[in-house]
Design a protein around this motif. Sequence first.
Motif, mmCIF file in Angstrom:
data_model
loop_
_atom_site.group_PDB
_atom_site.id
_atom_site.type_symbol
_atom_site.label_atom_id
_atom_site.label_comp_id
_atom_site.label_asym_id
_atom_site.label_seq_id
_atom_site.Cartn_x
_atom_site.Cartn_y
_atom_site.Cartn_z
ATOM 1 N N PHE A 33 0.827 -1.212 0.000
ATOM 2 C CA PHE A 33 0.000 0.000 0.000
ATOM 3 C C PHE A 33 0.859 1.258 0.000
ATOM 4 O O PHE A 33 0.462 2.281 -0.544
ATOM 5 C CB PHE A 33 -0.939 0.025 1.203
ATOM 6 N N LEU A 34 2.034 1.187 0.604
ATOM 7 C CA LEU A 34 2.926 2.345 0.680
ATOM 8 C C LEU A 34 3.864 2.450 -0.519
ATOM 9 O O LEU A 34 4.746 3.301 -0.539
ATOM 10 C CB LEU A 34 3.728 2.302 1.984
ATOM 11 N N GLY A 35 3.694 1.575 -1.511
ATOM 12 C CA GLY A 35 4.463 1.697 -2.750
ATOM 13 C C GLY A 35 5.742 0.894 -2.815
ATOM 14 O O GLY A 35 6.549 1.075 -3.727
ATOM 15 N N VAL A 36 5.965 0.001 -1.868
ATOM 16 C CA VAL A 36 7.133 -0.879 -1.915
ATOM 17 C C VAL A 36 6.696 -2.131 -2.663
ATOM 18 O O VAL A 36 5.876 -2.897 -2.156
ATOM 19 C CB VAL A 36 7.631 -1.227 -0.489
ATOM 20 N N HIS A 37 7.209 -2.332 -3.872
ATOM 21 C CA HIS A 37 6.705 -3.393 -4.742
ATOM 22 C C HIS A 37 7.725 -4.470 -5.101
ATOM 23 O O HIS A 37 7.337 -5.569 -5.474
ATOM 24 C CB HIS A 37 6.182 -2.794 -6.058
ATOM 25 N N ARG A 38 8.993 -4.158 -5.009
ATOM 26 C CA ARG A 38 10.006 -5.121 -5.446
ATOM 27 C C ARG A 38 10.429 -6.036 -4.303
ATOM 28 O O ARG A 38 10.526 -5.611 -3.147
ATOM 29 C CB ARG A 38 11.203 -4.393 -6.032
ATOM 30 N N TYR A 39 10.683 -7.290 -4.651
ATOM 31 C CA TYR A 39 11.010 -8.323 -3.670
ATOM 32 C C TYR A 39 12.141 -7.861 -2.754
ATOM 33 O O TYR A 39 12.030 -7.949 -1.526
ATOM 34 C CB TYR A 39 11.385 -9.627 -4.385
ATOM 35 N N GLU A 40 13.236 -7.410 -3.331
ATOM 36 C CA GLU A 40 14.399 -7.034 -2.520
ATOM 37 C C GLU A 40 14.082 -5.860 -1.601
ATOM 38 O O GLU A 40 14.543 -5.812 -0.464
ATOM 39 C CB GLU A 40 15.606 -6.716 -3.404
ATOM 40 N N GLU A 41 13.271 -4.917 -2.071
ATOM 41 C CA GLU A 41 12.865 -3.794 -1.210
ATOM 42 C C GLU A 41 11.992 -4.289 -0.055
ATOM 43 O O GLU A 41 12.148 -3.834 1.082
ATOM 44 C CB GLU A 41 12.087 -2.755 -2.017
ATOM 45 N N LEU A 42 11.069 -5.197 -0.349
ATOM 46 C CA LEU A 42 10.228 -5.771 0.698
ATOM 47 C C LEU A 42 11.081 -6.490 1.732
ATOM 48 O O LEU A 42 10.908 -6.312 2.941
ATOM 49 C CB LEU A 42 9.195 -6.731 0.096
ATOM 50 N N ARG A 68 2.172 -10.983 -9.579
ATOM 51 C CA ARG A 68 3.625 -10.948 -9.721
ATOM 52 C C ARG A 68 3.953 -10.507 -11.147
ATOM 53 O O ARG A 68 3.387 -11.028 -12.106
ATOM 54 C CB ARG A 68 4.171 -12.347 -9.453
ATOM 55 N N HIS A 69 4.883 -9.544 -11.280
ATOM 56 C CA HIS A 69 5.268 -9.035 -12.593
ATOM 57 C C HIS A 69 6.786 -9.035 -12.721
ATOM 58 O O HIS A 69 7.493 -8.515 -11.850
ATOM 59 C CB HIS A 69 4.755 -7.605 -12.801
ATOM 60 N N GLU A 70 7.274 -9.617 -13.795
ATOM 61 C CA GLU A 70 8.712 -9.622 -14.044
ATOM 62 C C GLU A 70 9.118 -8.239 -14.544
ATOM 63 O O GLU A 70 8.519 -7.700 -15.462
ATOM 64 C CB GLU A 70 9.038 -10.682 -15.100
ATOM 65 N N TYR A 71 10.141 -7.653 -13.924
ATOM 66 C CA TYR A 71 10.629 -6.357 -14.381
ATOM 67 C C TYR A 71 12.069 -6.433 -14.876
ATOM 68 O O TYR A 71 12.590 -5.479 -15.439
ATOM 69 C CB TYR A 71 10.479 -5.273 -13.310
ATOM 70 N N GLN A 72 12.705 -7.612 -14.706
ATOM 71 C CA GLN A 72 14.078 -7.803 -15.171
ATOM 72 C C GLN A 72 14.257 -9.276 -15.505
ATOM 73 O O GLN A 72 13.775 -10.137 -14.780
ATOM 74 C CB GLN A 72 15.045 -7.372 -14.059
ATOM 75 N N ARG A 73 14.970 -9.556 -16.607
ATOM 76 C CA ARG A 73 15.133 -10.951 -17.045
ATOM 77 C C ARG A 73 16.453 -11.589 -16.637
ATOM 78 O O ARG A 73 16.514 -12.793 -16.459
ATOM 79 C CB ARG A 73 14.981 -11.039 -18.565
ATOM 80 N N ALA A 74 17.527 -10.834 -16.568
ATOM 81 C CA ALA A 74 18.821 -11.440 -16.260
ATOM 82 C C ALA A 74 19.506 -10.659 -15.140
ATOM 83 O O ALA A 74 20.092 -9.619 -15.423
ATOM 84 C CB ALA A 74 19.702 -11.467 -17.501
ATOM 85 N N PRO A 75 19.455 -11.112 -13.913
ATOM 86 C CA PRO A 75 18.667 -12.237 -13.434
ATOM 87 C C PRO A 75 17.182 -11.850 -13.333
ATOM 88 O O PRO A 75 16.841 -10.677 -13.279
ATOM 89 C CB PRO A 75 19.245 -12.514 -12.045
ATOM 90 N N ARG A 77 13.837 -10.862 -11.939
ATOM 91 C CA ARG A 77 13.392 -10.120 -10.762
ATOM 92 C C ARG A 77 11.908 -9.809 -10.913
ATOM 93 O O ARG A 77 11.435 -9.537 -12.009
ATOM 94 C CB ARG A 77 14.155 -8.799 -10.610
ATOM 95 N N HIS A 78 11.202 -9.842 -9.785
ATOM 96 C CA HIS A 78 9.763 -9.593 -9.811
ATOM 97 C C HIS A 78 9.392 -8.421 -8.910
ATOM 98 O O HIS A 78 10.084 -8.120 -7.946
ATOM 99 C CB HIS A 78 8.985 -10.828 -9.332
ATOM 100 N N GLU A 79 8.276 -7.815 -9.262
ATOM 101 C CA GLU A 79 7.630 -6.877 -8.369
ATOM 102 C C GLU A 79 6.205 -7.352 -8.171
ATOM 103 O O GLU A 79 5.705 -8.172 -8.951
ATOM 104 C CB GLU A 79 7.692 -5.442 -8.888
ATOM 105 N N TYR A 80 5.583 -6.863 -7.133
ATOM 106 C CA TYR A 80 4.261 -7.340 -6.735
ATOM 107 C C TYR A 80 3.305 -6.163 -6.681
ATOM 108 O O TYR A 80 3.626 -5.114 -6.127
ATOM 109 C CB TYR A 80 4.354 -8.051 -5.378
ATOM 110 N N ARG A 81 2.138 -6.359 -7.272
ATOM 111 C CA ARG A 81 1.117 -5.307 -7.328
ATOM 112 C C ARG A 81 -0.189 -5.824 -6.733
ATOM 113 O O ARG A 81 -0.560 -6.982 -6.937
ATOM 114 C CB ARG A 81 0.860 -4.883 -8.782
#
Length: 167
Positions: A33-42, A68-75, A77-81
């Motif tokens: 809800f606060l805009g933190v969407h990427r796995y590593e940030e979470l 779950r949405h892929e935002y980078q392929r190599a390696p 990485r996903h973000e979550y919405r």
Amino acid sequence: MDRDRFATVACSIARTAGVVADPWTLLVLRDLFLGVHRYEELRRDLGVATNVLADRLDRLTEAGLISRHEYQRAPVRHEYRLTDAGHDLYGVVLSLMAWGDRHLAPDGPPMLLTHDTCGHDTAPVVACGRCGGELTDADVTVAPGPGGRHAPGTTVIAERLAGPPEH
């Protein structure tokens, strides 16, 4: 905890608790809800073990609350919405925050809310969808609904909602 057993209880609170009633799950929702969407940030924000975070994200995805949405392929990485169903939990999360601010924040609330529409600081309340009045346990009457039934997890409640047996 066996969360799946709550899915069969004829109670919306039990079913919802089976999905979100876990401190890590609620904190993941808060961050989303606060805009933190990427796995590593979470992971970094929560300081949670990777296996615990992965489990909570998988559960929320399976429940249809996040996607779950892929935002980078190599390696990879996903973000979550949040999905529409996930966004619908905003009031629940705010209500928990408001309770914690009132009862568990001796130094004051950790976050302040401003309602963008009117520009004023605010605190969440549960309000009537018809008149806008605040709902409290003292002024709400509960009646049986079409999905209610006498079953494990609702035995006494079903009896009370049904009223005294007819003779």
